[in-house]
Design a protein around this motif. Structure first.
Motif, PDB file in Angstrom:
ATOM      1  N   LYS A   1      -8.335  -1.342   0.012  1.00  0.00           N
ATOM      2  CA  LYS A   1      -6.964  -0.859   0.145  1.00  0.00           C
ATOM      3  C   LYS A   1      -6.158  -1.824   1.007  1.00  0.00           C
ATOM      4  O   LYS A   1      -6.622  -2.248   2.068  1.00  0.00           O
ATOM      5  CB  LYS A   1      -6.939   0.540   0.759  1.00  0.00           C
ATOM      6  CG  LYS A   1      -7.544   1.607  -0.140  1.00  0.00           C
ATOM      7  CD  LYS A   1      -7.410   2.995   0.479  1.00  0.00           C
ATOM      8  CE  LYS A   1      -7.987   4.054  -0.456  1.00  0.00           C
ATOM      9  NZ  LYS A   1      -7.854   5.424   0.106  1.00  0.00           N
TER      10      LYS A   1
ATOM     11  N   ILE B   1      -8.234   1.757  -6.574  1.00  0.00           N
ATOM     12  CA  ILE B   1      -8.506   2.482  -5.321  1.00  0.00           C
ATOM     13  C   ILE B   1      -8.638   3.987  -5.541  1.00  0.00           C
ATOM     14  O   ILE B   1      -8.806   4.739  -4.579  1.00  0.00           O
ATOM     15  CB  ILE B   1      -7.420   2.201  -4.265  1.00  0.00           C
ATOM     16  CG1 ILE B   1      -6.050   2.708  -4.729  1.00  0.00           C
ATOM     17  CG2 ILE B   1      -7.379   0.711  -3.923  1.00  0.00           C
ATOM     18  CD1 ILE B   1      -4.981   2.673  -3.645  1.00  0.00           C
TER      19      ILE B   1
ATOM     20  N   GLY C   1       0.785  -1.228   0.000  1.00  0.00           N
ATOM     21  CA  GLY C   1       0.000   0.000   0.000  1.00  0.00           C
ATOM     22  C   GLY C   1       0.813   1.273   0.000  1.00  0.00           C
ATOM     23  O   GLY C   1       0.249   2.373   0.078  1.00  0.00           O
TER      24      GLY C   1
END
Length: 584
Positions: free
Chosen positions: A581, A410, A376
């Protein structure tokens, strides 16, 4: 007070949608092919061994066996309105000034996101429109010159602001006075994945490996580079950016995977057999994804989910169709797929009005952030200029494709409204050095091609006219500025401006006015194509091919080719909705 169709309970809303479609099929398909044509136009030739009977041809010919040129590349756009209503208003082509409209009504003040979608949805619709239509490269020496107001920030070095005129229809006879101007679609009108494969034999041959039916792709998982422009070598590469590169790459990989399975099942097949069948299957999978995934994603209303599923499987549903097959010829009960072909009231051609309602440039953000799907972490930031044109390849070579897809999954696209047009596109610098305001181009193209302005369009599509700016939108600021720019003349409001200003139905990502064309043409793209109707059968696709289409979706395609996306896709039901996420 008259209720809008989408405010009714779902069963009644569905009946109203069916009524709209039936009426549109009767009244809103108009044939430009009947206008005078030169006598020396060559007709398409059949393929050797009558192969055109069972495969999609390179140029889209012979989809309709009784009218082989119908829908092929190089034929005219049709119209959704009577031809008497689509003459351009030559006196008012620049009134109001398209550049003023761009600056005062479209300029993005701050990014307004569409939070029910992800950025892949924005890339997808451009990927699809590149399959459906292109007017070509425009006239090089015949241009509109757009006046600039005092204080306009358009750079001095790019003045005057000029917009090239659309290429003329060279198939029209010398007597060009019978009927309105017409224009040529440079790609096939069919839903045949021509953006991937091309619309002519020469292009297709360049993209193929000519081994086991496969398309060219490198060991690094990237498409070959076109040495002429420095971007990916594909069937259609206009207006290139990273989102297109991602989708072209994954569906070339999908084509090649289909070839591997076909070769296992049919080891005696030639390279040509494998290629043709893989293309049929891949194109149908794309059409299915658009119909039952992308469309319900951007039109988030229960009635629309049911309606789009019904377009593909019928109201009896996917499970019933899989077990029992079709229940008669009814497209309502068993879907358009596999039903009898029907062009309704005009030969099949995509229309100028269809092109107009897909002007959705506000979907594009000006800024991009790219993240690692592993943890991430933010990898880098880029603006739209840096991820477009021949700069795209550098991004592909420095970031993993899985990270690109994750980042799109995302991120939000922009909402399709006024004051949300990407600033980069208002001063678009193309790789060839051409510079223009794309928002002004969008306005001018509709006027130039005779697409009626907003109020006339509403009336002709069956929505009825509005009498005031307040009927378009309840946003008081917008009403004031619309009235000012259009000098209090409601009938001069441009189609795109009116659609962007509209209060859309609850859950819709675009206007009800645009949706009326969509109701008609989304079904027509399937119903007119024999490879989705009477020839959607195992004898053409193979049983394996039909099963592949049935059993796959955008989610399975993503997981198959980029398995590391699985964590981000956990619990995600629609690939075009925001993803999970990682590392959060």
């Amino acid at each position: 007070m008259k209720w809008s169709w989408y405010k009714f309970p779902t069963p009644i809303a569905l009946l109203k949608l069916l009524g709209f479609r039936n009426k549109l099929r009767e009244e809103n398909l108009h044939n430009t092919a009947q206008l005078p044509t030169q006598d020396d136009i060559e007709l398409p030739l059949p393929l050797p061994d009558d192969r055109h009977l069972v495969v999609r041809t390179a140029d889209g010919s012979f989809n309709d066996l009784e009218d082989p040129k119908m829908g092929m590349a190089g034929t005219r756009f049709g119209r959704n309105f009577p031809l008497k209503n689509v003459y351009p208003n030559e006196e008012n082509l620049l009134n109001p000034n398209p550049r003023v409209i761009s600056r005062k009504l479209l300029t993005r003040e701050e990014f307004v996101p569409a939070t029910t979608l992800n950025l892949l949805a924005a890339a997808w619709i451009q990927f699809q429109t590149h399959d459906w239509f292109s007017h070509g490269d425009n006239q090089q020496d015949n241009k509109f010159q757009i006046p600039l107001e005092e204080g306009d920030p358009w750079p001095e070095e790019y003045r005057p602001l000029e917009i090239k005129k659309t290429l003329t229809d060279t198939t029209r006879s010398d007597d060009n006075t019978q009927g309105p101007p017409t224009y040529i679609n440079k790609v096939t009108h069919w839903w045949d994945a021509s953006q991937i494969y091309g619309s002519d034999r020469e292009t297709i041959d360049k993209l193929r490996s000519h081994v086991d039916g496969k398309m060219l792709i490198g060991d690094d998982g990237l498409l070959p580079i076109n040495s002429e422009n420095g971007i990916d070598l594909v069937g259609f590469d206009d207006n290139w950016w990273i989102g297109l590169s991602m989708l072209h790459t994954i569906f070339v990989k999908e084509h090649n995977t289909i070839c591997d399975h076909l070769k296992q099942k049919y080891p005696a097949w030639t390279d040509e057999d494998l290629f043709d069948h893989a293309r049929l299957i891949n194109a149908a999978l794309l059409a299915k994804i658009h119909t039952v995934e992308w469309t319900p994603g951007i039109l988030g209303l229960p009635a629309l989910q049911i309606a789009m599923d019904a377009n593909w499987w019928g109201l009896l549903g996917q499970h019933t169709k899989r077990i029992f097959g079709r229940v008669g010829d009814s497209e309502l009960l068993s879907g358009i797929i596999g039903s009898p072909t029907d062009h309704h009231t005009a030969p099949y051609y995509l229309t100028e009005e269809f092109v107009s309602v897909y002007r959705m440039h506000p979907l594009m953000p000006d800024e991009f952030e790219f993240y690692s799907v592993k943890n991430g972490n933010l990898l880098q930031k880029n603006n739209l200029f840096e991820v477009a044109g021949n700069r795209t390849r550098n991004l592909l070579e420095n970031l993993e494709m899985s990270d690109l897809f994750y980042s799109f999954g995302i991120s939000y696209p922009g909402a399709i409204t006024l004051y949300n047009y990407p600033s980069f596109l208002q001063k678009l610098v193309r790789d060839n050095g051409e510079v223009f305001d794309l928002a002004a181009v969008d306005i001018l193209r509709d006027r130039e091609r005779g697409v009626p302005r907003y109020n006339d369009f509403r009336e002709l599509i069956g929505r009825g006219r509005v009498k005031s700016f307040e009927e378009i939108t309840d946003n008081e600021k917008w009403v004031k500025e619309l009235r000012e720019v259009y000098q209090n003349n409601i009938d001069s409001v441009d189609l795109m401006v009116g659609m962007f200003a509209e209060n859309p139905p609850t859950g819709f990502g675009f206007s009800d006015t645009a949706f009326r064309v969509f109701i008609l043409m989304a079904s027509r793209r399937l119903k007119s194509d024999r490879f989705f109707t009477e020839d959607y059968r195992a004898e053409i696709y193979t049983k394996f091919g039909l099963d592949w289409i049935d059993n796959n979706s955008m989610l399975t395609v993503l997981r198959r080719h980029y398995p590391s996306l699985s964590r981000a896709l956990f619990g995600v039901e629609n690939a075009f909705a925001p993803w999970r996420k990682v590392g959060v």
